[in-house]
Structures are given as structure tokens and as C-alpha cells.
Motif scaffolding. Sequence first.
Motif, short mmCIF file in Angstrom:
data_model
loop_
_atom_site.label_atom_id
_atom_site.label_comp_id
_atom_site.label_asym_id
_atom_site.label_seq_id
_atom_site.Cartn_x
_atom_site.Cartn_y
_atom_site.Cartn_z
N PRO A 51 0.84 -1.21 0.00
CA PRO A 51 0.00 0.00 0.00
C PRO A 51 0.87 1.25 0.00
O PRO A 51 1.95 1.27 0.59
CB PRO A 51 -0.80 -0.12 1.30
N SER A 53 0.48 3.82 1.60
CA SER A 53 0.60 4.33 2.97
C SER A 53 1.81 3.75 3.70
O SER A 53 2.21 4.27 4.74
CB SER A 53 -0.67 4.02 3.77
N GLU A 54 2.40 2.69 3.17
CA GLU A 54 3.57 2.09 3.79
C GLU A 54 4.88 2.51 3.13
O GLU A 54 5.95 2.09 3.53
CB GLU A 54 3.46 0.56 3.75
N THR A 172 -2.60 0.47 -3.79
CA THR A 172 -1.35 -0.27 -3.73
C THR A 172 -0.41 0.31 -4.76
O THR A 172 -0.81 1.11 -5.62
CB THR A 172 -1.58 -1.76 -4.04
N ASN A 230 -0.83 4.22 12.30
CA ASN A 230 -1.80 3.49 11.49
C ASN A 230 -1.23 3.25 10.09
O ASN A 230 -1.05 4.18 9.31
CB ASN A 230 -3.10 4.30 11.41
N ASP A 232 -2.61 2.04 7.57
CA ASP A 232 -3.58 2.30 6.50
C ASP A 232 -3.69 3.78 6.18
O ASP A 232 -4.43 4.16 5.27
CB ASP A 232 -4.96 1.76 6.90
N GLN A 233 -2.96 4.60 6.92
CA GLN A 233 -3.04 6.05 6.76
C GLN A 233 -1.68 6.59 6.35
O GLN A 233 -0.64 6.20 6.90
CB GLN A 233 -3.49 6.70 8.08
N ARG A 301 1.76 -7.50 7.69
CA ARG A 301 0.31 -7.44 7.54
C ARG A 301 -0.33 -8.81 7.74
O ARG A 301 -1.37 -8.94 8.37
CB ARG A 301 -0.05 -6.89 6.16
#
Length: 327
Positions: A51, A53-54, A172, A230, A232-233, A301
Motif C-alpha cells: 500500500p 501508505s507504507e 497499492t 496506522n 492504513d493512513q 500485515r
Amino acid sequence: MKMQRMLTELMVLVGVIAVSHGAIQRPDYDDTPNPEFLNPSWMASIPDEQPLSEVTMPGTHNTMALYGGVYAECQTWSLASQLQAGVRYLDIRVRHVKGNLTIHHGVSYQRAHFGHVLEGVAEFLREYPTETVLMRLREEFSETYDIYGAVVDYIHRYAHWDMLWHSRLVPTMAEARGKLIILQEFPGPDLGMRYGSLDIADDWRVPTLLNVEEKWQSVNEHLEAAPTGNMDQIFLTYTSGAGVFAYPRAIAQRINRQLYNYLKAKTDLNQRLGIICMDFPAAPIIQMIIDFQLTDGMKRRQAFNSVQNKTSLKYVISSLRKMMIKH
């Protein structure tokens, strides 16, 4: 006491002005016309399933602010040079007048319009389809609160609709490659993600150079929170700042050095720092930021999901047992 403090601040300011003439190229700070070296396709090595976000990535604050004097200028490299050097987050400010979107930093016109930015990004993504570009977009030096229609018009005229990532969800890398992701900071239907959905540290007010340490503390705290925040953020940390007695160059010369030393001291590069957005970054510090990537993000994950599933299963079994006991 107050007068003495003001005199000290003025002396600091005068001292900075005296030593600021002439271009500087350090590992952390660069206000020369061109980057020391380029890294245009570094995202090719990021796994498709990762993703966005990572992903840790370098960005520039007020990306197009190359003109207007010491209080307005935040960069010296062109948009093309920034992208070629590895910058993947752009901070774009547009003034809206009768459907026209010119690039501004406050009152200072930056000798460009939004179409120039779109053309530059489109050309870069055509040449390097493994990459993606995130763009914060907001209105500046006009208060129409109605730039959506003009933005859409410019996209159709200077780029193409399919180049955009049309979702509020974090993509992604596979989904993001070749895409411009607009981080929308203005009203209207979704063009991409919402800027406010990010976890942002932007304490830009630095009244004098005596307040630089407070600014660094804000940067440091957010960078320390990013690896365990987080996932996911998207995390976004601005190292930039300005004030009446502290203009962008003077702050960047100090903060960039602290950031460089902070990154250099870290031995574990396998962590997410998010987007680090800078004034006058240098190629070496851009590369240092790029080097911080989660190499086992998928494993983490999967482990997290496994723990969650096991926890949920235990909860269900425990609940069923309690129900049987009651009956």
C-alpha cells in the motif's frame, strides 16, 4: 528584557542575511539550480502489493515557489528536476481568477500555471511508468472556494482523465503506478484522495530563528510516531517553516541538517517514515529518505491479520462457552 530579545533576534536576522548570499550544495540542503544526482525510477523496486501508505518518500513544500525573493522562495530546482531527483510528493497552490489557475506562493506569482504542472507530471509518468506522483492541491491568494470546475478543465486540456487515481482509498503500488494522485484540499466531488485524510504535522509558523528547535521537535515527534502509526493512513511531515524573522532558506539550512543527522543515526532502515516534505532538499538526503522502506511489509500485515483472526476465533469460542454454561 523584551527590547534585548528583539535586538538579539534582529542581530540573528542580519547575520543570516549576511551569510546567505551564494548558492549552497550540502548533503542535506541544496539551493543550486540542479540536483547533484538523479534517481527517477526508484519506485520500480517497491512491491506491487505494498500500500502507498507504507511507502516512505521525499516531497517538496511549495514545489513551484522559485521566485519572489527570500520570503517566497522555497525551491531552486524545476519541477522536472525535482521529479527526476526522486521527489514524489508535490505541494501545489493555485490562484483562481475567472477560470484561470496560476501558481502562487502567497502574493508571489510563480511564472507558471496549473497546466504547466500537469504537463510536467504527465511527461514524467509517461517516461517512468513505474512511478506515481502525489499532489496536494489548494487555492491560494484568492478566495473563490470554487476551483473544482477549473481544475477539471485544466486536467482535460493539459493531461488526461485516466491519469488520475479516482478514489478516496489508498492504492497499492500496482494501482498507483503511472498515476497522479490528487490530494484534494478544496470543495467539490472527489478527484482523488482527500488531503485531510492524511496524518499531518505542519507546524509552519517559526517566528524567529530562535524558534527553530521547537520546529524540529514537532518534526522529530511525528517521524518517531510514523513507524508504529496506522499503516492504513499516509503520514506526512513538513520540515518547512517561515516567519517574519525566519525565512524559508534560513530555516531549511538548519532543519535539513538536523533531519540529515537524524536519518543518518538510524540503523534500521526497515521502517515506514511516510512522506517527508522539505524546502531546498539535496539529492543525498532525498536518497536517504528513499532508503527507508518496509522490506517485510506483507509479512507484517499477514502476521497482524493472523493475530486478529485468532483473537476473533478465541472470542467466538469463549462467547459460545459462556452461552452454554448459562443454559
